[in-house]
Design a protein around this motif. Sequence first.
Motif, short mmCIF file in Angstrom:
data_model
loop_
_atom_site.label_atom_id
_atom_site.label_comp_id
_atom_site.label_asym_id
_atom_site.label_seq_id
_atom_site.Cartn_x
_atom_site.Cartn_y
_atom_site.Cartn_z
N ASP A 58 43.23 3.22 34.16
CA ASP A 58 42.37 2.47 35.22
C ASP A 58 41.10 2.10 35.17
OD1 ASP A 58 41.45 1.96 37.77
OD2 ASP A 58 42.43 3.44 39.03
N ALA A 59 40.92 0.88 34.62
CA ALA A 59 39.49 0.49 34.14
C ALA A 59 38.41 0.57 35.19
CB ALA A 59 39.62 -0.98 33.87
N ALA A 60 38.83 0.71 36.62
CA ALA A 60 37.79 0.76 37.67
C ALA A 60 37.43 2.28 38.10
CB ALA A 60 38.12 -0.15 38.75
N SER A 61 38.02 3.16 37.63
CA SER A 61 37.96 4.67 38.01
C SER A 61 36.96 5.37 37.36
CB SER A 61 39.16 5.20 37.66
OG SER A 61 39.14 6.73 38.27
N THR A 62 36.19 6.17 38.26
CA THR A 62 35.15 6.98 38.08
C THR A 62 35.39 8.54 38.57
OG1 THR A 62 33.83 6.44 39.97
CG2 THR A 62 33.53 5.18 37.79
N GLU A 63 36.62 8.88 38.75
CA GLU A 63 37.07 9.96 39.39
C GLU A 63 36.72 11.05 38.39
OE1 GLU A 63 41.15 10.12 41.01
OE2 GLU A 63 41.14 7.93 40.67
N ARG A 64 36.58 12.36 38.62
CA ARG A 64 36.46 13.59 38.06
C ARG A 64 37.75 13.77 37.27
NH1 ARG A 64 37.29 18.73 38.39
NH2 ARG A 64 38.42 18.44 40.26
N ASP A 65 37.42 14.29 36.00
CA ASP A 65 38.41 14.57 35.17
C ASP A 65 38.73 16.09 35.50
OD1 ASP A 65 39.82 15.86 32.99
OD2 ASP A 65 38.60 14.81 31.54
N ASN A 66 39.99 15.92 35.84
CA ASN A 66 40.67 17.34 36.64
C ASN A 66 41.74 17.80 35.51
OD1 ASN A 66 43.08 15.95 36.48
ND2 ASN A 66 43.15 15.62 38.91
N GLY A 67 41.74 17.21 34.14
CA GLY A 67 42.38 17.97 33.35
C GLY A 67 44.10 18.01 33.46
#
Length: 713
Positions: A105-114
Amino acid sequence: MKKENESHPAAHEPVGGTLSRRTLSALGLAGMVAAGGQLLAPSAAQAGSRRPEDDRRPAKRTPQGDPVDTVAQLRRTRGSAGHWVWLLAYHGDQIGRGGGDLYWDAASTERDNGGTVFAVEGVATGRWKRPATNRLDLAWFGWTGRGTGNDSPLVQEAVNALPTGGFIEAGPGKVRLEQTVTVDRVPITFQGAGATDNVDYSTQYVVATGTADGFRLSGARGGGMRDLQVRGEGLTGGYLLATERSGTDGNYMLSFANVRFRDGYNGMALRACNTVRFVNCVWNGFVGEQVILLNGVGDSSRADPVEFVECGIAAGTGNNNTDNLVIDGLGGSIKFISTALLFGRHGLWLRNTTGQNTPKFLYFEGGGFENGHGVPVLLEAGAQVHFANTYISADNEHDDVKIGPGFVGSATFVGCVLRGCGRNGLDIASTRVTVTGCLIGNNGRTAHTAFSRAVERVAANPSGDVRVTTAVPHGWETEDRITVSDVTGSTEANGKRRITVVSPTEFDLVGVRFERAYAGGGSAYRHGAGINIRSTASRVVITGNVIGPLADGISRQDYGIVNDATDVLVSSNDLAGNTTGAYLNTGAQSAQTRFVGNKGVEQIDGWLSAQIVGPVADGLYDFRNFLYLDGQRIRITKVTRKLAAGGCTVRLDADGASAGGPTIAVSTQLQSTNVNPPYALDGVGGPKRLQLRVTGAAAAQGLEVQFAYQIIS
């Protein structure tokens, strides 16, 4: 990145429902048919439990699925728009576990939840994501199944990754929780690979949270658990699972099926719950205050309704101070179907320590109670309970069922078995209790010298009655009946007495005056009855029960029923065979007191009475209160008679001939003889004239005779 055909030839094989052009050309149509079942993708839990040699084959093929060995490599791999990869394993030493399909997802800045979102080192915008689903495999978040590290963070991440709810699946293995996992509002179902009692098989959530809860459901609107084991390890407080409000939201529609809870401190605390169901669940091995607590101190909301269907609840064989199920304060409709409550202290305890309203309706059918060391059914507070076809037994010195004066509703016992306890099968101190069709026997088991308390002292109490001090706490209650024996000096203390408890080691003997100095010795033990009705009870109905010795076990209950109340109906019960008598009725009698038609009790419905003043000659004499038997059948059960002087014999005649009974001798001594077997007279077909016949009169004077009869139709 390695090319697909260099190190992972298995990636060319058909898997899932999608085939690449390369695979399609290699297989051809016949190959596709032969591939058969491999075209169906397994569930997440199944994928996590596959054999290592199978796990090299991805669970789903994507159009651009370039292989990535591990999550560590994934986090070093930058993607591009529309780019897909196939993750072969979460950890390098567990090929196939935690892998699967991911896209960039090139636009995502979500937190890495593992688990479902992975960031790439040095890349601020753009994330690897797993395709959206309502089922997550815990292995996707790095769960190894070994249970050697703290898995709480990854379980919490899995919960958080389902913002609208769903399933968290775990294949065989151990999930170790060292911090509380919280589910807030959303419906999350934890699903395993099957319930088991073994500590090495299937899916286990090992709760090692110390004094904290393992799982906490906060205003969860659905969800629950199924097909797994929740096992405590080294716990010194908290619950394996607890529910609470989230703001104003309570928990609703929780479901637990095929779950094994074991080895905890406390098991579950259910507060702020509506519509909770447990099916085929088992609890065992708890050392805290209780296995299951409904509502609880300080909580203003109820648990209502809650159902237990074909469950087993047991504190454990050695945990004699842990209660099994406690309903404290406001509780709603609690239902038990074919559920067993075993071992521990109290089995089912209704109480009100919260200052709120009392528990409401409780229904218990089938199943039962056994092997507890307290009271199996303890009703201190409540509004309405109903027990049907329930087995209630205990290994203790207490009652099977105890209903205290604070229970203000109604209690009904239908078709139950109450047996084998130390004191009374049923102890009633409340109002509106009905017992019908029950088998109550072999109680009072500890009424024996083997269970006695040694007497340490006998003295006068302030009122001058006998006060007894025991060497150890006696554990008895006021109004208990005890036997004191082998006291020397103060021998007036010996005998069967009622007591008033003064302290844990002292009691007074009711109505026994202290007369002599205590010289030593003595012991005391407590008696038990089938049913004990206390003076505070009212509107008690005991009908159609068998109350006495049973075919197996030890029967030391002295009376079938002991009654100190005024408002009772005791009828049509079999009270034969109790060690002292059918019943002991000591309460102040009123118009509401009825003991009628009980087997094992002499029943006399009337008397045929005759009195002859002066000389008595042979012949027929009329009864002064009964001339004709008309429209009834009766049987004669007893003859009582006396002469002022001389002697004679008497019998009962009907229409001038013997009514069928024996001739009875009469003397100047008052005698009463039971007629065995009783003989019957039938006046249904037509009236019969009943008279007294005197024969063999010899200087007979002043004859008094009465025949006791029972009406049989």
